[in-house]
Design a protein around this motif. Structure first.
Motif, PDB file in Angstrom:
ATOM      1  N   ALA A  93       0.827  -1.201   0.000  1.00 25.58           N
ATOM      2  CA  ALA A  93       0.000   0.000   0.000  1.00 25.58           C
ATOM      3  C   ALA A  93       0.868   1.261   0.000  1.00 25.58           C
ATOM      4  CB  ALA A  93      -0.933  -0.011   1.201  1.00 25.58           C
ATOM      5  N   MET A  94       1.935   1.264   0.826  1.00 23.53           N
ATOM      6  CA  MET A  94       2.817   2.427   0.884  1.00 23.53           C
ATOM      7  C   MET A  94       3.566   2.600  -0.438  1.00 23.53           C
ATOM      8  SD  MET A  94       3.733   4.832   3.105  1.00 23.53           S
ATOM      9  CE  MET A  94       3.682   6.054   1.795  1.00 23.53           C
ATOM     10  N   SER A  95       4.025   1.520  -1.003  1.00 23.31           N
ATOM     11  CA  SER A  95       4.729   1.584  -2.292  1.00 23.31           C
ATOM     12  C   SER A  95       3.819   2.111  -3.377  1.00 23.31           C
ATOM     13  CB  SER A  95       5.254   0.201  -2.671  1.00 23.31           C
ATOM     14  OG  SER A  95       6.212  -0.263  -1.736  1.00 23.31           O
ATOM     15  N   GLY A  96       2.543   1.698  -3.339  1.00 20.14           N
ATOM     16  CA  GLY A  96       1.584   2.176  -4.332  1.00 20.14           C
ATOM     17  C   GLY A  96       1.346   3.668  -4.228  1.00 20.14           C
ATOM     18  N   LEU A  97       1.244   4.176  -3.013  1.00 15.31           N
ATOM     19  CA  LEU A  97       1.078   5.614  -2.824  1.00 15.31           C
ATOM     20  C   LEU A  97       2.257   6.379  -3.404  1.00 15.31           C
ATOM     21  CD1 LEU A  97      -0.318   6.007   0.823  1.00 15.31           C
ATOM     22  CD2 LEU A  97      -1.465   6.682  -1.291  1.00 15.31           C
ATOM     23  N   LEU A  98       3.459   5.937  -3.059  1.00 12.52           N
ATOM     24  CA  LEU A  98       4.653   6.639  -3.528  1.00 12.52           C
ATOM     25  C   LEU A  98       4.781   6.572  -5.043  1.00 12.52           C
ATOM     26  CD1 LEU A  98       7.193   5.466  -0.792  1.00 12.52           C
ATOM     27  CD2 LEU A  98       6.009   7.683  -0.943  1.00 12.52           C
ATOM     28  N   ALA A  99       4.447   5.417  -5.616  1.00 11.58           N
ATOM     29  CA  ALA A  99       4.525   5.270  -7.079  1.00 11.58           C
ATOM     30  C   ALA A  99       3.548   6.204  -7.786  1.00 11.58           C
ATOM     31  CB  ALA A  99       4.248   3.820  -7.473  1.00 11.58           C
ATOM     32  N   ALA A 100       2.433   6.514  -7.111  1.00  9.72           N
ATOM     33  CA  ALA A 100       1.439   7.420  -7.691  1.00  9.72           C
ATOM     34  C   ALA A 100       1.773   8.885  -7.427  1.00  9.72           C
ATOM     35  CB  ALA A 100       0.058   7.092  -7.129  1.00  9.72           C
ATOM     36  N   GLY A 101       2.921   9.137  -6.781  1.00  8.59           N
ATOM     37  CA  GLY A 101       3.321  10.508  -6.493  1.00  8.59           C
ATOM     38  C   GLY A 101       2.656  11.086  -5.269  1.00  8.59           C
ATOM     39  N   ASP A 102       2.068  10.228  -4.442  1.00  3.64           N
ATOM     40  CA  ASP A 102       1.369  10.687  -3.234  1.00  3.64           C
ATOM     41  C   ASP A 102       2.288  10.475  -2.032  1.00  3.64           C
ATOM     42  OD1 ASP A 102      -0.328  11.277  -1.175  1.00  3.64           O
ATOM     43  OD2 ASP A 102      -1.959   9.961  -1.830  1.00  3.64           O
ATOM     44  N   ARG A 103       2.731  11.565  -1.431  1.00  2.00           N
ATOM     45  CA  ARG A 103       3.621  11.484  -0.274  1.00  2.00           C
ATOM     46  C   ARG A 103       2.983  12.230   0.885  1.00  2.00           C
ATOM     47  NH1 ARG A 103      10.149  12.701  -0.275  1.00  2.00           N
ATOM     48  NH2 ARG A 103      10.300  13.390   1.890  1.00  2.00           N
ATOM     49  N   PRO A 104       2.135  11.563   1.658  1.00  2.00           N
ATOM     50  CA  PRO A 104       1.449  12.221   2.767  1.00  2.00           C
ATOM     51  C   PRO A 104       2.422  12.627   3.864  1.00  2.00           C
ATOM     52  CG  PRO A 104       1.112   9.857   2.850  1.00  2.00           C
ATOM     53  CD  PRO A 104       1.807  10.138   1.556  1.00  2.00           C
ATOM     54  N   MET A 151       1.279  -3.791   9.518  1.00  2.00           N
ATOM     55  CA  MET A 151       1.167  -3.001   8.289  1.00  2.00           C
ATOM     56  C   MET A 151       2.057  -1.768   8.364  1.00  2.00           C
ATOM     57  SD  MET A 151      -2.857  -3.145   7.132  1.00  2.00           S
ATOM     58  CE  MET A 151      -2.485  -2.571   5.457  1.00  2.00           C
ATOM     59  N   ALA A 152       2.117  -1.140   9.538  1.00  2.00           N
ATOM     60  CA  ALA A 152       2.969   0.044   9.703  1.00  2.00           C
ATOM     61  C   ALA A 152       4.440  -0.309   9.504  1.00  2.00           C
ATOM     62  CB  ALA A 152       2.753   0.647  11.093  1.00  2.00           C
ATOM     63  N   ILE A 153       4.861  -1.452  10.008  1.00  2.00           N
ATOM     64  CA  ILE A 153       6.255  -1.869   9.836  1.00  2.00           C
ATOM     65  C   ILE A 153       6.557  -2.113   8.360  1.00  2.00           C
ATOM     66  CG2 ILE A 153       7.862  -3.759  10.322  1.00  2.00           C
ATOM     67  CD1 ILE A 153       6.520  -3.916  13.118  1.00  2.00           C
ATOM     68  N   GLY A 154       5.605  -2.694   7.633  1.00  2.00           N
ATOM     69  CA  GLY A 154       5.780  -2.861   6.189  1.00  2.00           C
ATOM     70  C   GLY A 154       5.868  -1.525   5.475  1.00  2.00           C
ATOM     71  N   ALA A 155       5.061  -0.548   5.921  1.00  2.00           N
ATOM     72  CA  ALA A 155       5.089   0.787   5.318  1.00  2.00           C
ATOM     73  C   ALA A 155       6.424   1.468   5.568  1.00  2.00           C
ATOM     74  CB  ALA A 155       3.953   1.632   5.888  1.00  2.00           C
ATOM     75  N   MET A 156       6.976   1.317   6.766  1.00  2.00           N
ATOM     76  CA  MET A 156       8.278   1.915   7.071  1.00  2.00           C
ATOM     77  C   MET A 156       9.369   1.332   6.187  1.00  2.00           C
ATOM     78  SD  MET A 156       7.864   2.068  11.243  1.00  2.00           S
ATOM     79  CE  MET A 156       9.374   2.939  11.644  1.00  2.00           C
ATOM     80  N   ALA A 157       9.293   0.024   5.923  1.00  2.00           N
ATOM     81  CA  ALA A 157      10.276  -0.603   5.040  1.00  2.00           C
ATOM     82  C   ALA A 157      10.166  -0.049   3.623  1.00  2.00           C
ATOM     83  CB  ALA A 157      10.078  -2.119   5.036  1.00  2.00           C
ATOM     84  N   ALA A 158       8.930   0.161   3.155  1.00  2.00           N
ATOM     85  CA  ALA A 158       8.735   0.712   1.809  1.00  2.00           C
ATOM     86  C   ALA A 158       9.280   2.133   1.715  1.00  2.00           C
ATOM     87  CB  ALA A 158       7.249   0.676   1.452  1.00  2.00           C
ATOM     88  N   LEU A 159       9.094   2.912   2.760  1.00  2.00           N
ATOM     89  CA  LEU A 159       9.634   4.276   2.764  1.00  2.00           C
ATOM     90  C   LEU A 159      11.151   4.251   2.674  1.00  2.00           C
ATOM     91  CD1 LEU A 159       7.327   5.885   5.485  1.00  2.00           C
ATOM     92  CD2 LEU A 159       7.458   6.573   3.080  1.00  2.00           C
ATOM     93  N   ARG A 160      11.782   3.402   3.457  1.00  2.00           N
ATOM     94  CA  ARG A 160      13.253   3.330   3.419  1.00  2.00           C
ATOM     95  C   ARG A 160      13.749   2.923   2.041  1.00  2.00           C
ATOM     96  NH1 ARG A 160      12.461   0.978   8.615  1.00  2.00           N
ATOM     97  NH2 ARG A 160      13.156   2.388  10.279  1.00  2.00           N
ATOM     98  N   GLU A 161      13.062   1.958   1.431  1.00  2.00           N
ATOM     99  CA  GLU A 161      13.465   1.514   0.093  1.00  2.00           C
ATOM    100  C   GLU A 161      13.364   2.640  -0.923  1.00  2.00           C
ATOM    101  OE1 GLU A 161      11.075  -1.885  -0.778  1.00  2.00           O
ATOM    102  OE2 GLU A 161      11.884  -3.053   0.908  1.00  2.00           O
ATOM    103  N   ALA A 162      12.466   3.590  -0.671  1.00  2.00           N
ATOM    104  CA  ALA A 162      12.301   4.739  -1.575  1.00  2.00           C
ATOM    105  C   ALA A 162      13.221   5.895  -1.202  1.00  2.00           C
ATOM    106  CB  ALA A 162      10.841   5.194  -1.555  1.00  2.00           C
ATOM    107  N   GLY A 163      14.102   5.683  -0.186  1.00  2.00           N
ATOM    108  CA  GLY A 163      15.020   6.731   0.231  1.00  2.00           C
ATOM    109  C   GLY A 163      14.389   7.780   1.124  1.00  2.00           C
ATOM    110  N   ILE A 164      13.259   7.431   1.743  1.00  2.00           N
ATOM    111  CA  ILE A 164      12.541   8.376   2.603  1.00  2.00           C
ATOM    112  C   ILE A 164      12.659   7.886   4.046  1.00  2.00           C
ATOM    113  CG2 ILE A 164      10.274   9.372   3.141  1.00  2.00           C
ATOM    114  CD1 ILE A 164       9.526   8.808   0.161  1.00  2.00           C
ATOM    115  N   ALA A 165      13.075   8.763   4.936  1.00  2.00           N
ATOM    116  CA  ALA A 165      13.274   8.377   6.337  1.00  2.00           C
ATOM    117  C   ALA A 165      11.949   8.400   7.086  1.00  2.00           C
ATOM    118  CB  ALA A 165      14.259   9.318   7.010  1.00  2.00           C
ATOM    119  N   PRO A 166      11.493   7.228   7.588  1.00  2.00           N
ATOM    120  CA  PRO A 166      10.266   7.220   8.400  1.00  2.00           C
ATOM    121  C   PRO A 166      10.453   8.080   9.637  1.00  2.00           C
ATOM    122  CG  PRO A 166      10.914   4.980   7.780  1.00  2.00           C
ATOM    123  CD  PRO A 166      12.064   5.872   7.442  1.00  2.00           C
ATOM    124  N   GLY A 167       9.433   8.822   9.977  1.00  2.00           N
ATOM    125  CA  GLY A 167       9.516   9.701  11.141  1.00  2.00           C
ATOM    126  C   GLY A 167      10.081  11.058  10.783  1.00  2.00           C
TER     127      GLY A 167
END
Length: 326
Positions: free
Chosen positions: A226-237, A247-263
């Motif tokens: 879900a997090m990867s899909g948001l980022l791929a669509a250009g949506d960065r809340p 689910m939150a832990i999975g989202a944090m991993a997706a953010l890191r993979e995209a070069g975005i620091a969770p928190g």
């Protein structure tokens, strides 16, 4: 006497009693056996090394010393924590817990697996049954003795229920995130037909109605997707609320993979407060539920002859480093 494992017939012959008397003495029938005959049968069983048939005992007594716990994904720490509470109460009462896992929720297949598990459990004549998986909106729950079944969470009005305030907990989280300065939210939700998911999404959006919602599997992989899909669509809340910690832990991993620091760059919050979330980096903001106590309360409710009116389990927001003040 048989050359193999001794049978009930062997015990009856050794004790000099009828097969029916031996069965009543060993299997705990409601029909009482003369104490002298009871002692004789038990002595013969010990001498021969006979082990009683658990199913036969259940038939004779009309129930067993087994309680059944049906969970979803056994790998999810949420269910492990609930299970620990069920096991604690069972141990205090001299009961044994049988755990059946239906697997991560996957629609009608999961419902069919739960029904099959309940059908199989009926043969064990369990003293009580606890259903820990989220209910499906509008779907009934087919069980045997409804008086000895308890469910965790709402969605089964005809069964004993440990009512968890998922909606109120999510609303309280949204309120506190607004107070920290966040305005732009996305909600990573599990399947929308699950009552737990609906309650948490509705609670959050009752405070932040503009929050957009993405549905995925109710798992770590679902949060990542879900997090990867948001980022791929250009949506960065500015802030992401995942309706479960995994689910939150999975989202944090997706953010890191995209070069975005969770928190630091995108805030992340979860729900359940499973034990490991305080140890991830950054420590995860979550809505805490007393999961072990919920499991304990569910089994006590299922076993109760005259259950007290349900008191909702209150959820508590715990702010951590994953949602710093803006």
């Amino acid at each position: 006497m048989s050359e193999n494992a001794p049978t009930l017939t062997d015990v009856a012959a050794h004790a000099g009693v009828s097969l029916a008397t031996a069965s009543r003495a060993l299997n705990g029938s409601a029909r009482k056996v003369n104490p002298e005959l009871q002692d004789r049968v038990l002595a013969s069983a010990r001498t021969l090394g006979y082990s009683a048939n658990v199913q036969a005992q259940a038939v004779a007594r009309g129930t067993s010393n087994v309680v059944a716990l049906v969970v979803g994904d056994i790998a999810d720490p949420y269910f492990a924590s609930i299970s620990s509470g069920v096991v604690r109460v069972a141990d205090e009462r001299g009961l044994i817990v049988t755990i059946t896992a239906t697997g991560p929720y996957s629609g009608p297949e999961s419902m069919a697996r739960e029904e099959a598990a309940l059908d199989a459990l009926r043969g064990q004549r369990p003293r009580a049954v606890v259903l820990a998986g989220s209910r499906v909106a509008g779907a009934g729950t087919r069980v045997g003795d409804r008086e000895r079944v308890a469910v965790i969470g709402t969605g089964a009005a005809d069964l004993r229920t440990v009512d968890v305030d998922n909606r109120g907990g999510a609303a309280a989280l949204a309120t506190q995130l607004l107070a920290l300065g966040y305005e732009d939210f996305a909600v990573l939700a599990g399947p929308e037909e699950l009552v737990t998911v609906r309650d948490r999404v509705d609670g959050f959006r009752s405070v932040v109605p503009a929050a957009r919602v993405v549905h995925a599997e109710f798992t770590r992989a679902g949060g990542h997707r879900a997090m990867s899909g948001l980022l791929a669509a250009g949506d960065r809340p500015a802030c992401v609320f995942a309706v479960s910690d995994v689910m939150a832990i999975g989202a944090m991993a997706a953010l890191r993979e995209a070069g975005i620091a969770p928190g630091a760059e995108v805030a992340v919050a979860g729900f359940d407060d499973i034990p490991l979330v305080a140890d991830v980096t950054p420590a995860l903001t979550s809505v805490a539920l007393p999961l072990a106590d919920i499991g304990a309360r569910a089994l006590e409710l299922a076993l109760a002859d005259d259950p007290s009116p349900a008191v909702p389990v209150v959820a508590e927001v715990r702010l951590r480093a994953s949602t710093p003040r803006r």
